[in-house]
Design an enzyme around this catalytic site. Structure first.
Site, short mmCIF file in Angstrom:
data_model
loop_
_atom_site.label_atom_id
_atom_site.label_comp_id
_atom_site.label_asym_id
_atom_site.label_seq_id
_atom_site.Cartn_x
_atom_site.Cartn_y
_atom_site.Cartn_z
N LYS A 141 -30.26 -47.74 -27.16
CA LYS A 141 -29.89 -46.69 -28.11
C LYS A 141 -30.84 -45.48 -27.96
O LYS A 141 -30.42 -44.35 -27.90
CB LYS A 141 -29.93 -47.25 -29.53
CG LYS A 141 -29.45 -46.27 -30.57
CD LYS A 141 -29.27 -46.93 -31.91
CE LYS A 141 -29.02 -45.87 -32.98
NZ LYS A 141 -28.96 -46.40 -34.32
N GLU A 181 -39.33 -51.98 -22.10
CA GLU A 181 -38.79 -53.07 -21.29
C GLU A 181 -37.58 -52.59 -20.49
O GLU A 181 -37.47 -52.81 -19.27
CB GLU A 181 -38.34 -54.25 -22.17
CG GLU A 181 -39.45 -55.01 -22.86
CD GLU A 181 -39.79 -54.47 -24.24
OE1 GLU A 181 -39.54 -53.27 -24.50
OE2 GLU A 181 -40.33 -55.24 -25.07
N GLY A 234 -28.94 -51.29 -33.79
CA GLY A 234 -28.98 -52.09 -32.56
C GLY A 234 -28.42 -53.49 -32.72
O GLY A 234 -27.56 -53.93 -31.95
N ARG A 235 -28.87 -54.21 -33.74
CA ARG A 235 -28.49 -55.63 -33.86
C ARG A 235 -27.05 -55.83 -34.32
O ARG A 235 -26.57 -56.96 -34.40
CB ARG A 235 -29.47 -56.37 -34.76
CG ARG A 235 -29.68 -55.75 -36.13
CD ARG A 235 -30.87 -56.40 -36.82
NE ARG A 235 -31.23 -55.76 -38.07
CZ ARG A 235 -32.04 -54.72 -38.18
NH1 ARG A 235 -32.57 -54.20 -37.09
NH2 ARG A 235 -32.34 -54.22 -39.35
N GLU A 240 -34.42 -59.79 -38.40
CA GLU A 240 -34.84 -58.39 -38.29
C GLU A 240 -34.30 -57.61 -39.50
O GLU A 240 -34.87 -56.60 -39.90
CB GLU A 240 -34.31 -57.78 -36.98
CG GLU A 240 -35.07 -56.56 -36.52
CD GLU A 240 -34.79 -56.17 -35.07
OE1 GLU A 240 -35.45 -56.70 -34.16
OE2 GLU A 240 -33.89 -55.35 -34.84
N HIS A 277 -29.87 -85.14 -30.36
CA HIS A 277 -30.84 -85.90 -29.56
C HIS A 277 -32.17 -85.18 -29.47
O HIS A 277 -33.01 -85.53 -28.65
CB HIS A 277 -30.26 -86.14 -28.15
CG HIS A 277 -28.99 -86.91 -28.18
ND1 HIS A 277 -28.95 -88.28 -28.16
CD2 HIS A 277 -27.70 -86.50 -28.30
CE1 HIS A 277 -27.69 -88.70 -28.22
NE2 HIS A 277 -26.91 -87.62 -28.32
N LYS A 334 -44.37 -52.21 -31.12
CA LYS A 334 -44.05 -51.35 -29.96
C LYS A 334 -45.11 -50.28 -29.80
O LYS A 334 -45.55 -49.98 -28.69
CB LYS A 334 -42.70 -50.64 -30.20
CG LYS A 334 -41.47 -51.48 -30.02
CD LYS A 334 -40.24 -50.56 -30.12
CE LYS A 334 -38.95 -51.34 -30.25
NZ LYS A 334 -37.78 -50.48 -30.50
#
Ligand code: F6P
Length: 518
Positions: A204, A210, A264-265, A350, A381, A492
């Site tokens: 965005k 990254e 974003g999310r 978030e 399991h 950040k």
């Protein structure tokens, strides 16, 4: 028009809930079934392809009624209206929250509708051209791979959905580069052919370190193996920032926008979902959006007591604030949904990981819960033992599908029998005493069953929209801002400082670790 600013714990319903909790917190769910004749009618919701049973909860119908009163006392109905009509409800960033517009047929702004339609038509064109072999690589070869370069909301949703709907694949293989870890990126590049690969840089802001570092690494590799000129055929950008992608070498027609009002999310419904549309085809992508749209309609129009996202949110608030449960576990009985817990972790944690209320005061109650999970039967399991006999109370969402995708009905029956067995065992337990005390299983462990007809694009759209609305309801009632993420921003900026200025501002321990890293 902002969201209401009402402290939930000061409301009459909350005070009554405290009394009610003190009365019933040791009751067994079985007792509720015995005492409440209509429990199954009241605690089950049949909606379209969904059957939601929340009767296996440590909640009486009296408490449930009080929880729905809490919705009214905190103005939920009005807040839902503001969520959908584009009010500035993300006040700390001065933004509307309109990801729901990306899947809506009508919005109350022509400008927004135009933006949504333009983006959708770009998504359709690109996916159709790639799938039909009209948009080819620089050397004339058909595209076979698509690599999404992005992190957080620019990665988790697209990866979760392309994997969940891989049954509907049109043949293009998806890959994801998210982590700054260079080894992973280098290793992936070893296995793909640049001639047949499209790269989508999703960010965005187009400033996330990254994503930018990985994109530059991939660009360098591409130029080395092909040439600079062909970047225009192989790179697409999805961003709110149009200048930086152009500088990167991406043509304007290959830049898709992310509007300011999409967080974003919650962004997978628009241009961030391009890789989804390429992989499952634009028709299936339309179905996916339609499923979400229908869930939005259900959320907007259904009374609270039969409203799936509202009910799930109320249960979450109940366990979090009254039983003091710290976590919620998500258990899809479907291997294709293996990334759903990770996706919901970001969407939920978030959003609701906040401790200052909408009036700027520190809260003295619990807000966001820890979300985790895995697929059944694998999880049985791995960690179910603790759920059955441990000291923690872990509310669980079991998600299962009536029909399999292929035709192995017999093996699918084993899968669904396991899901049913677990919800039953968690509820009833197995009483033992004396010599057999170690085999004693108390039961009385809560679970929701979300039974869906089949894993289709449409139903997955509804499922994700259901959880998005649940997250909104929790934030709305708990009087917090769900749509900013200042905590993440802090990390950040410190990482940037370390890279630029070294250890000068670090605490003593971090400073020593810094030295060891040199
Ligand atoms: O993780 C924090 C965050 O800001 C997310 O909200 C967002 O999805 C992600 O970083 C990536 O940001 P961008 O899309 O700007 O690269």
């Amino acid at each position: 028009m902002a969201l209401s600013k009402i402290n939930p714990t000061k409301q009459p319903s909350w005070k009554k809930l405290v009394q009610q909790f003190n009365k019933e917190n040791n009751f067994h769910i079985n007792d509720f079934f015995k005492e409440e004749n209509n429990r199954l009618d009241e605690f089950c919701i049949n909606w379209e392809n969904f059957y939601v049973d929340f009767s296996k909860n440590r909640l009486s119908n009296n408490s449930f009624k009080l929880l729905t009163d809490l919705c009214k006392e905190t103005n939920l109905k009005n807040n839902i209206k503001k969520y959908f009509n584009g009010s500035i409800i993300n006040e700390t960033e001065n933004r509307a929250v309109l990801h729901t517009a990306l899947r809506s047929k009508h919005t109350n702004s022509t400008e927004i509708s135009e933006e949504v339609n333009n983006t959708l038509s770009k998504i359709r064109t690109i996916s159709d051209e790639i799938n039909k072999g009209v948009r080819l690589g620089y050397s004339g070869k058909k595209i076979e791979n698509v690599v999404n370069i992005g992190i957080g909301g620019s990665h988790l949703g697209p990866e979760m959905v392309t994997e969940a709907l891989s049954f509907y694949s049109q043949g293009i293989k998806p890959y994801f580069i998210s982590n700054i870890d260079p080894d992973y990126t280098e290793n992936l590049l070893k296995s793909i052919n640049p001639d047949t690969t499209i790269f989508i840089i999703v960010s965005k802001t187009f400033t996330t370190i990254e994503t930018l570092k990985n994109a530059k690494k991939v660009r360098k590799w591409f130029v080395k193996n092909v040439n600079e000129e062909s970047i225009k055929n192989h790179f697409i950008a999805v961003s709110n920032n149009t200048e930086d992608p152009k500088e990167f070498g991406i043509e304007s027609k290959n830049i898709l926008s992310i509007p300011e009002w999409v967080g974003g999310r919650f962004s997978l419904w628009g241009s961030v979902g391009l890789i989804i549309s390429i992989c499952i085809g634009s028709k299936n992508f339309d179905d996916f959006l339609r499923g979400a749209r229908e869930m939005d309609l259900h959320f907007k129009e259904t009374p609270f007591e039969k409203n799936i996202p509202v009910v799930l949110a109320l249960l979450s608030i109940w366990y979090n604030n009254f039983f003091k449960c710290e976590t919620e576990v998500i258990l899809p009985y479907n291997q294709f949904l293996c990334k759903l817990p990770d996706y919901l972790q970001q969407a939920s944690m978030e959003s609701n990981g906040k401790s200052i209320d909408r009036e700027g005061k520190r809260v003295d109650y619990q807000t966001g819960t820890i979300i985790w999970g895995s697929t059944g039967t694998n999880a049985q399991h791995a960690f179910f033992q603790l759920m059955h006999q441990g000291t923690k109370l872990i509310p669980a969402d079991f998600i299962a599908f009536k029909e399999p995708l292929f035709d192995d009905i017999e093996q699918h029956k084993i899968l669904t029998s396991n899901f049913l067995a677990q919800t039953n065992a968690l509820l009833v337990g197995n009483k033992k005493s004396g010599d057999e005390i170690h085999k004693n299983i108390d039961g009385n462990k809560p679970s929701n069953t979300i039974l869906i007809n089949k894993l289709t694009p449409h139903n997955l759209g509804s499922l994700i929209a259901m959880y998005e609305s649940k997250i909104f309801v929790i934030g709305s009632i708990l009087n917090i801002y769900s749509f900013d993420q200042w905590g993440v921003e802090l990390g950040k900026s410190i990482a940037k400082q370390i890279l630029n200025n070294g250890k000068s501002n670090l605490d003593e321990s971090s400073s020593q670790i810094y030295d060891k890293l040199q």
